[in-house]
Structures are given as C-alpha cells and as structure tokens.
Design a protein around this motif. Structure first.
Motif, mmCIF file in Angstrom:
data_model
loop_
_atom_site.group_PDB
_atom_site.id
_atom_site.type_symbol
_atom_site.label_atom_id
_atom_site.label_comp_id
_atom_site.label_asym_id
_atom_site.label_seq_id
_atom_site.Cartn_x
_atom_site.Cartn_y
_atom_site.Cartn_z
ATOM 1 N N ALA A 180 -32.189 25.503 4.181
ATOM 2 C CA ALA A 180 -31.728 24.315 3.493
ATOM 3 C C ALA A 180 -32.858 23.598 2.866
ATOM 4 O O ALA A 180 -33.558 24.310 1.857
ATOM 5 N N ALA A 181 -33.283 22.343 3.252
ATOM 6 C CA ALA A 181 -34.489 21.596 2.807
ATOM 7 C C ALA A 181 -35.693 22.065 3.009
ATOM 8 O O ALA A 181 -36.706 21.669 2.485
ATOM 9 N N LEU A 182 -35.622 22.970 4.290
ATOM 10 C CA LEU A 182 -37.141 23.490 4.463
ATOM 11 C C LEU A 182 -37.558 24.784 4.036
ATOM 12 O O LEU A 182 -38.655 24.614 3.454
ATOM 13 N N ALA A 183 -36.912 25.685 4.096
ATOM 14 C CA ALA A 183 -37.360 26.846 3.502
ATOM 15 C C ALA A 183 -36.502 27.403 2.336
ATOM 16 O O ALA A 183 -35.298 27.822 2.640
ATOM 17 N N LEU A 184 -36.869 27.240 1.125
ATOM 18 C CA LEU A 184 -36.298 27.847 0.056
ATOM 19 C C LEU A 184 -36.161 29.183 -0.179
ATOM 20 O O LEU A 184 -37.212 29.728 0.497
ATOM 21 N N PRO A 185 -35.284 29.788 -0.798
ATOM 22 C CA PRO A 185 -35.053 31.300 -0.760
ATOM 23 C C PRO A 185 -36.260 32.120 -1.367
ATOM 24 O O PRO A 185 -36.280 32.157 -2.721
ATOM 25 N N ALA A 186 -37.066 32.654 -0.533
ATOM 26 C CA ALA A 186 -38.054 33.705 -1.220
ATOM 27 C C ALA A 186 -37.949 34.876 0.001
ATOM 28 O O ALA A 186 -38.864 35.044 0.915
ATOM 29 N N ALA A 187 -36.833 35.707 -0.075
ATOM 30 C CA ALA A 187 -36.608 36.736 0.936
ATOM 31 C C ALA A 187 -37.599 37.984 0.704
ATOM 32 O O ALA A 187 -37.760 38.257 -0.307
ATOM 33 N N THR B 250 -42.927 26.624 -2.794
ATOM 34 C CA THR B 250 -43.263 25.608 -3.710
ATOM 35 C C THR B 250 -42.050 25.529 -4.940
ATOM 36 O O THR B 250 -41.264 26.514 -4.722
ATOM 37 N N GLU B 251 -41.945 24.496 -5.483
ATOM 38 C CA GLU B 251 -40.991 24.190 -6.624
ATOM 39 C C GLU B 251 -40.934 25.449 -7.520
ATOM 40 O O GLU B 251 -39.956 26.035 -7.925
ATOM 41 N N ALA C 54 -39.141 30.709 -9.723
ATOM 42 C CA ALA C 54 -39.407 32.188 -10.200
ATOM 43 C C ALA C 54 -38.412 33.020 -9.352
ATOM 44 O O ALA C 54 -37.847 34.173 -9.748
ATOM 45 N N PHE C 55 -38.087 32.612 -8.171
ATOM 46 C CA PHE C 55 -37.066 33.416 -7.389
ATOM 47 C C PHE C 55 -35.692 33.398 -8.098
ATOM 48 O O PHE C 55 -35.005 34.635 -8.065
ATOM 49 N N TYR C 56 -35.178 32.312 -8.337
ATOM 50 C CA TYR C 56 -33.811 32.238 -9.044
ATOM 51 C C TYR C 56 -33.753 32.966 -10.148
ATOM 52 O O TYR C 56 -32.805 33.521 -10.450
ATOM 53 N N VAL D 204 -43.152 37.107 -3.154
ATOM 54 C CA VAL D 204 -43.863 36.083 -2.266
ATOM 55 C C VAL D 204 -43.420 36.525 -0.676
ATOM 56 O O VAL D 204 -42.368 36.905 -0.471
ATOM 57 N N GLN D 205 -44.756 36.126 -0.135
ATOM 58 C CA GLN D 205 -44.453 36.812 1.266
ATOM 59 C C GLN D 205 -45.153 35.443 2.085
ATOM 60 O O GLN D 205 -46.142 35.217 2.324
ATOM 61 N N ASN D 206 -43.875 34.494 2.514
ATOM 62 C CA ASN D 206 -44.390 33.259 3.078
ATOM 63 C C ASN D 206 -44.113 33.145 4.525
ATOM 64 O O ASN D 206 -43.879 32.312 5.113
ATOM 65 N N LEU D 207 -43.779 34.348 5.056
ATOM 66 C CA LEU D 207 -43.189 34.454 6.582
ATOM 67 C C LEU D 207 -44.126 35.295 7.194
ATOM 68 O O LEU D 207 -44.268 36.601 6.967
ATOM 69 N N ASN D 208 -45.107 34.909 8.035
ATOM 70 C CA ASN D 208 -46.079 35.597 8.450
ATOM 71 C C ASN D 208 -46.616 35.448 10.014
ATOM 72 O O ASN D 208 -46.595 34.303 10.453
ATOM 73 N N ALA D 209 -47.122 36.676 10.591
ATOM 74 C CA ALA D 209 -47.702 36.537 12.212
ATOM 75 C C ALA D 209 -48.995 36.773 11.867
ATOM 76 O O ALA D 209 -49.372 37.524 11.238
ATOM 77 N N ALA D 210 -49.796 35.913 12.735
ATOM 78 C CA ALA D 210 -51.357 36.353 12.754
ATOM 79 C C ALA D 210 -51.692 37.559 13.543
ATOM 80 O O ALA D 210 -50.992 37.697 14.638
#
Length: 297
Positions: free
Chosen positions: A12-19, A67-68, A73-75, A130-136
């Motif tokens: 929702a308001a936290l993570a916008l769709p960049a799958a 980011t917005e 760009a995703f949509y 976009v790769q915005n979900l990462n593990a160290a």
C-alpha cells in the motif's frame, strides 16, 4: 549484495510496486557491503547502513520504498508490456471461451478454469529495472568473528523497511506482522543498532528475543522460523576504528503496520521494542504514541 528470491509485494503506502526476481539481470545492485579489507570512503550521494547481528546465517532483508519516478516508470513499463501482450491474451481468452461453449453444447464440462477478460490490473508483469528488496551478504563484514557480524552497507538514499530475514539468495521469513522503518540520508552512516536473530522454536538467552523464542517446533514450516529483534543504537557504544571521524547518526525508527506476505517459507513479527514497537492482540502499536498503526493491505 544478495538479492532476495521473493517477489516484492505491494505494501500500500509503504512499498510501491516494483516487483523483481533474483534472476533479473538488468536491475543494478542496491546494497554493496564494505569489508574491513579496504578503507571506508563516504560518498556524498550514497547512504550507508551500519548494523550488528548475532547470527551468521540469517541476514536482515531491507526494502527500499520506491521513489515517485520509479513508480511512474513501473506503471508505464507495465502498460507497454500489457499492450504488447494484449492480442495474444485476447486470442487465448477467446479460445478458452470457445472450448467452454463446445463442451457445454455436448453436455460436458471443459475441465478448465474460465479465464477472465484480459486487463491491466490482472496482467502478470515482472519489472526488471529496479531491485529494491535486498539481503546483506554477511560474508562481507566490516568486522566479524565466529558468530557475530558488524556490517557497513552502501545503499541508495531513501526510506527503508526492515522487511524480513534471508539466507543466501532466498527470503526465508517476512516480518509481515509488524516491523519498523527508517530513513537513510545521503552522505551519512545510519546506525541501526543490533539486529539479533535466533531460532524461534528453541529457547534463547537473549533478553530481546526471550518472548519470541522457546515456542516449540510446531512453529516451523518448511524451514526453521527465525525470531528477529532490534536493539536501537547506543550513543555510548564505541565506534569501530575504521569509522572514526565518519558521520555516524542513530536511526530514527518508525513503527510499520502489517503487510501482505510475499512467497516466503514463514512469516513472523519483529520482537517488541520498548518505546517504539508493541503489539495488542495482533494489532501493531506505535510505542511512542500508544496508538495502533494502520495495516498496509
């Protein structure tokens, strides 16, 4: 950097769709671990995450909120991909309808589920930019011993969520039932404190995880369920020699409400954090205000 194998879900308001998927080749590395073999140089246009962990197997997984511009760009990319696929989707839908009608005319069932009309909302699209979900990668630590790690990770500036726990390139557990977020500013080292991890079914001597462990093996699924905690940074703690004179600032955490689980082995919550994060019969409570935090569905 180790990319998570899990799909990035909508928060929702936290993570916008960049799958994204772990196998995507176009997405740049977002997390770059800095090991103790090289001098630490702070880039003015990059953010840095500093944290300590008590486990060498389970790594924290961080979600950067897009980011917005990234969302737009995703949509746009999804619309373009949908328009390209639409003729084939319509052809497949028409064939399914014809098959269903032919079977009905013979008094038979087609045996297939009837697909809906093709639509942008239901179009299965995987973004590779976009790769915005990462593990160290805990193998690349600033300081490490047999078990503990002190990590310094270069990252894009932005707002982050402590999203879960991973192992190697897989996201094992999401903190879907409550967690925290923070901002990482450019040119600064954001100190996240300590992120202790233990196996939830076994008792733990760690006071932070005492109430989240010793739950018995029934909490395990395909994989042992990790319990994750947070000890906010202590300004009195000594700074590693490699960071002497560097701009280290304590993280300003915020409570994050529940969100939809991605495809992971298990789900859990971040352990309560005094004055920051609490729970009341499943509700996530902001420890600073005592008010419930909205869910992110």
């Amino acid at each position: 950097m180790r990319r998570s194998a899990a799909l990035l879900s909508l928060l929702a308001a936290l993570a916008l769709p960049a799958a994204v998927h772990a196998e995507d080749a176009k997405a740049p590395d977002e997390l770059i671990e800095i090991d103790g073999k090289q001098p630490v140089a702070i880039k003015p246009d990059r953010a840095y995450l500093l944290f300590r962990t008590t486990d060498k197997w389970f790594s924290p997984v961080f979600l950067r909120i897009p980011t917005e511009a990234e969302v737009a760009a995703f949509y746009a990319a999804k619309q373009q991909a949908f328009d390209k696929a639409l003729p084939a989707l319509r052809k497949a839908h028409a064939a399914a309808v014809a098959k269903r009608q032919a079977a009905a005319a013979k008094g038979q069932a087609s045996g297939d589920d009837m697909p809906g009309e093709p639509s942008l909302a239901t179009f299965d699209y995987h973004h590779d930019a976009v790769q915005n979900l990462n593990a160290a990668n805990l193998g690349k630590a600033l300081v490490k011993d047999k078990e503990k790690r002190l990590m310094l990770v270069e990252a894009p500036p932005g707002n982050y969520v402590l999203y879960g726990a991973g192992n190697q390139a897989a996201m094992m557990t999401c903190l879907c039932l409550g967690t925290v977020g923070f901002e990482a500013k450019a040119g600064q080292i954001t100190d996240l404190g300590t992120i202790p991890v233990a196996i939830a079914w076994q008792p733990s001597d760690d006071p932070v995880l005492k109430g989240e462990t010793g739950l018995g093996a029934s909490v395990n699924g395909h994989w042992a369920l990790p319990a994750v905690g947070l000890v906010p940074p202590d300004s009195r703690a000594p700074v590693p020699a490699a960071l002497a004179g560097k701009p280290v600032v304590p993280a300003s955490f915020r409570a994050v409400g529940k969100f939809v689980a991605p495809p992971v082995f298990t789900i859990n919550r971040l352990a309560p954090v005094a004055g920051l994060l609490a729970y009341d019969r499943g509700r996530v409570i902001d420890g600073r205000t005592g008010e419930a935090v909205p869910d992110n569905y």
